[in-house]
Design an enzyme around this catalytic site. Sequence first.
Site, PDB file in Angstrom:
ATOM      1  N   ALA A   1       0.115   4.525  -1.794  1.00 32.60           N
ATOM      2  CA  ALA A   1      -1.461   5.639  -2.282  1.00 32.60           C
ATOM      3  C   ALA A   1      -1.320   7.214  -1.392  1.00 32.60           C
ATOM      4  O   ALA A   1      -1.467   7.546  -2.221  1.00 32.60           O
ATOM      5  CB  ALA A   1      -1.988   4.634  -2.700  1.00 32.60           C
TER       6      ALA A   1
ATOM      7  N   TYR B   1      41.531  23.209  -8.507  1.00 31.49           N
ATOM      8  CA  TYR B   1      40.619  22.680  -9.183  1.00 31.49           C
ATOM      9  C   TYR B   1      41.237  21.934 -10.517  1.00 31.49           C
ATOM     10  O   TYR B   1      42.249  22.527 -11.480  1.00 31.49           O
ATOM     11  CB  TYR B   1      39.067  23.951  -9.516  1.00 31.49           C
ATOM     12  CG  TYR B   1      38.417  23.177 -10.488  1.00 31.49           C
ATOM     13  CD1 TYR B   1      37.639  21.680  -9.942  1.00 31.49           C
ATOM     14  CD2 TYR B   1      38.175  23.110 -11.865  1.00 31.49           C
ATOM     15  CE1 TYR B   1      36.876  21.606 -11.050  1.00 31.49           C
ATOM     16  CE2 TYR B   1      37.784  22.471 -12.976  1.00 31.49           C
ATOM     17  CZ  TYR B   1      36.547  21.904 -12.540  1.00 31.49           C
ATOM     18  OH  TYR B   1      35.996  20.679 -13.110  1.00 31.49           O
TER      19      TYR B   1
ATOM     20  N   ARG C   1      -0.208  13.587   8.048  1.00 33.38           N
ATOM     21  CA  ARG C   1       0.417  13.700   9.303  1.00 33.38           C
ATOM     22  C   ARG C   1       2.326  14.070   8.816  1.00 33.38           C
ATOM     23  O   ARG C   1       3.108  14.373   9.580  1.00 33.38           O
ATOM     24  CB  ARG C   1       0.749  12.362  10.109  1.00 33.38           C
ATOM     25  CG  ARG C   1      -0.646  12.802  10.848  1.00 33.38           C
ATOM     26  CD  ARG C   1      -1.460  11.272  11.527  1.00 33.38           C
ATOM     27  NE  ARG C   1      -1.632  10.461  10.501  1.00 33.38           N
ATOM     28  CZ  ARG C   1      -1.820   8.926  10.421  1.00 33.38           C
ATOM     29  NH1 ARG C   1      -1.852   8.179  12.066  1.00 33.38           N
ATOM     30  NH2 ARG C   1      -1.529   7.791   9.531  1.00 33.38           N
TER      31      ARG C   1
ATOM     32  N   LEU D   1       0.704  -1.555   0.607  1.00 31.18           N
ATOM     33  CA  LEU D   1      -0.114  -0.212   0.122  1.00 31.18           C
ATOM     34  C   LEU D   1       1.090   0.882   0.213  1.00 31.18           C
ATOM     35  O   LEU D   1       1.380   1.192   1.176  1.00 31.18           O
ATOM     36  CB  LEU D   1      -0.681  -0.370   1.094  1.00 31.18           C
ATOM     37  CG  LEU D   1      -2.038  -1.430   1.282  1.00 31.18           C
ATOM     38  CD1 LEU D   1      -2.463  -1.016   2.640  1.00 31.18           C
ATOM     39  CD2 LEU D   1      -2.936  -0.754  -0.112  1.00 31.18           C
TER      40      LEU D   1
ATOM     41  N   LYS E   1      37.304  17.672 -10.045  1.00 29.12           N
ATOM     42  CA  LYS E   1      36.159  16.152 -10.850  1.00 29.12           C
ATOM     43  C   LYS E   1      36.563  16.071 -12.113  1.00 29.12           C
ATOM     44  O   LYS E   1      37.877  15.715 -12.485  1.00 29.12           O
ATOM     45  CB  LYS E   1      35.381  17.532 -11.607  1.00 29.12           C
ATOM     46  CG  LYS E   1      34.329  17.285 -11.848  1.00 29.12           C
ATOM     47  CD  LYS E   1      33.563  17.702 -12.841  1.00 29.12           C
ATOM     48  CE  LYS E   1      34.244  17.582 -14.032  1.00 29.12           C
ATOM     49  NZ  LYS E   1      34.006  17.507 -15.025  1.00 29.12           N
TER      50      LYS E   1
ATOM     51  N   GLN F   1      -4.783   4.331  -6.839  1.00 28.81           N
ATOM     52  CA  GLN F   1      -6.105   3.885  -6.308  1.00 28.81           C
ATOM     53  C   GLN F   1      -6.002   5.357  -6.257  1.00 28.81           C
ATOM     54  O   GLN F   1      -5.497   6.363  -6.409  1.00 28.81           O
ATOM     55  CB  GLN F   1      -5.640   3.845  -5.304  1.00 28.81           C
ATOM     56  CG  GLN F   1      -7.181   3.973  -4.629  1.00 28.81           C
ATOM     57  CD  GLN F   1      -6.383   3.997  -2.710  1.00 28.81           C
ATOM     58  OE1 GLN F   1      -5.177   3.850  -2.257  1.00 28.81           O
ATOM     59  NE2 GLN F   1      -7.547   4.044  -1.839  1.00 28.81           N
TER      60      GLN F   1
ATOM     61  N   ASP G   1       4.525   2.193   4.337  1.00 32.25           N
ATOM     62  CA  ASP G   1       5.220   3.107   5.885  1.00 32.25           C
ATOM     63  C   ASP G   1       5.941   2.028   6.983  1.00 32.25           C
ATOM     64  O   ASP G   1       6.287   2.837   7.951  1.00 32.25           O
ATOM     65  CB  ASP G   1       3.958   4.465   5.636  1.00 32.25           C
ATOM     66  CG  ASP G   1       2.933   3.511   6.494  1.00 32.25           C
ATOM     67  OD1 ASP G   1       3.232   2.301   6.491  1.00 32.25           O
ATOM     68  OD2 ASP G   1       1.792   4.884   7.305  1.00 32.25           O
TER      69      ASP G   1
ATOM     70  N   GLU H   1      -9.373   0.747  15.052  1.00 30.23           N
ATOM     71  CA  GLU H   1      -8.281   2.270  15.565  1.00 30.23           C
ATOM     72  C   GLU H   1      -7.779   3.152  16.364  1.00 30.23           C
ATOM     73  O   GLU H   1      -9.537   3.505  16.885  1.00 30.23           O
ATOM     74  CB  GLU H   1      -8.753   2.553  13.529  1.00 30.23           C
ATOM     75  CG  GLU H   1      -8.621   2.273  12.734  1.00 30.23           C
ATOM     76  CD  GLU H   1      -7.311   1.710  12.334  1.00 30.23           C
ATOM     77  OE1 GLU H   1      -6.565   2.459  12.096  1.00 30.23           O
ATOM     78  OE2 GLU H   1      -6.894   0.162  12.713  1.00 30.23           O
TER      79      GLU H   1
END
Length: 487
Positions: free
Chosen positions: A18, A383, A23, A16, A368, A85, A115, A170
Amino acid sequence: MDNPSNEQPKLDVLILAAGLGTRMRSNLAKVLHRLDGRPLINHVCRTAQALAPGKIYIVIGHQGEDVKAAVLEELDERQSEFVWQKEQLGTGHAVNAASHFLENEDSTLLVLSGDVPMIRAETLAALVQQHRTHRGKGAACTILSVKLEDPTGYGRIIRDEAGLFDRIVEQKDASDEEKLTKEINSGIYCFDTRKLFSALSRVKNNNAQNEYYLTDVPSLLRHEGETIAIYHHNDSHEIEGINNRVQLAEMERTMRYRVIKKMMVDYGVTFIDPKNTYISEQASIGRDTVIYPNVSIEGESEIGDGCTIRAGTRITNSKIGHSVEILDNCVITDSEVSNQCTIGPFAHLRGKAKMEEKSKVGNFVELKKTILGRGSKANHLAYLGDATIGEKTNIGAGTITCNYDGVNKNPTIIGNNVKISSNTMLVAPIKIGDGAVTGAGAVVINDVPPDTLVVGVPAKIKKNLNAADAEKTESEKPEIQTNGRLS
Ligand code: UD1
Ligand code: MG
């Protein structure tokens, strides 16, 4: 680990993901918030995959395209099925979105929450096993539960007098007495797939949140005479859900400490201050390496044996060899450092920079996409971008490879035993031959042949150093004094 999908019926997983996650008070969908540098949903997907299920269904909605992209970093497209959904009307409604794929399947469906990221594959395998073997014939639904000292926010498991499952209530619908229950619903369940979807069509939304709760399914099934089992688990950290940023921060801390402890116990790494050190679960560190406070080692980084990493350094997706010394406040990303190199303080390696053995990069030097050859040094303020530097070359303070002409990035190639003096500008594309020397402050715009000294702005050839050596041997021969010693 046992592979539950090898048993009958087949195992599918549904995740799940979606919801918005109100919060979190965020513009980002909750399951895209990061734990250990990776979106929450990716942790769940990786764990699901370890069970080798048939298909993994992911219910998406809020920021669904972004969630899908994150999932596909982890899962194979052929193994995953995305289910939309469109409106988020509750966890029951979310599972029901997959009904046209699943309602007629003879399978076991493992439902996970996007989650709840720390759940382990071993725990899930044991849950599936118990579900299939409960009282010899299996259950219609098995709920993974755990006891929490502070169960606030979770759905509570209410048992009957015989201690069997009665219902889930709940937080928002619970009476004061029910709120005292410490056994909570982890949001992880196994279902007989057909029975799940048949019950889902009867779930109502007459509750405090006007949502279709998945948590109503077990009690509906129980009233129809089906068997509901509870798989009680002891490690509460594993089933912690993330609903707000406090929980996210606490989970990050728990996870970090778990990783660091493993590195100390199993791999022999020293941490001066474990509570203030951040090591990714995907990283590896070798024996007798010492890590100072406020060091972050992120992503799939590999650190060798006997290294020292001083305070404030961040290493991301990089490979560090053995006996490397990294001084304070360095940033190393997507780069490779060979054995016995020294780096820092305040050095920056990025974009596939590579330091070969015993090379050295010092204060305020940036590399780099540059290879620094064996034993070469760039000790101060430089550099070096898009450059290939040979062995035993010295790059003086203030050297810059001027690699960008406003349109393209151009390469600089520097040979072996070169001496680039302070404040030299190397205007790329350019090649500096072996043994060449630049004068301080030179702006070099043309290639420099081997063993040649160039000076000035723009730099011009001053002399051939080989010829100078030849002259030296002629005119500067040391005199032999009468006492036989060199003058
Ligand atoms: C849920 C459970 C609760 C349990 C807790 C464990 C319900 C009604 N409650 O509560 O009993 O203790 O998990 O962590 O199931 N989602 C959707 N679509 C929706 C709503 C939610 O996909 O319409 C997804 C969310 O993105 C999330 C997961 O479902 O990944 C759980 O939803 P969430 O709102 O966090 O439920 P909880 O309140 O935590
Ligand atoms: Mg939740």
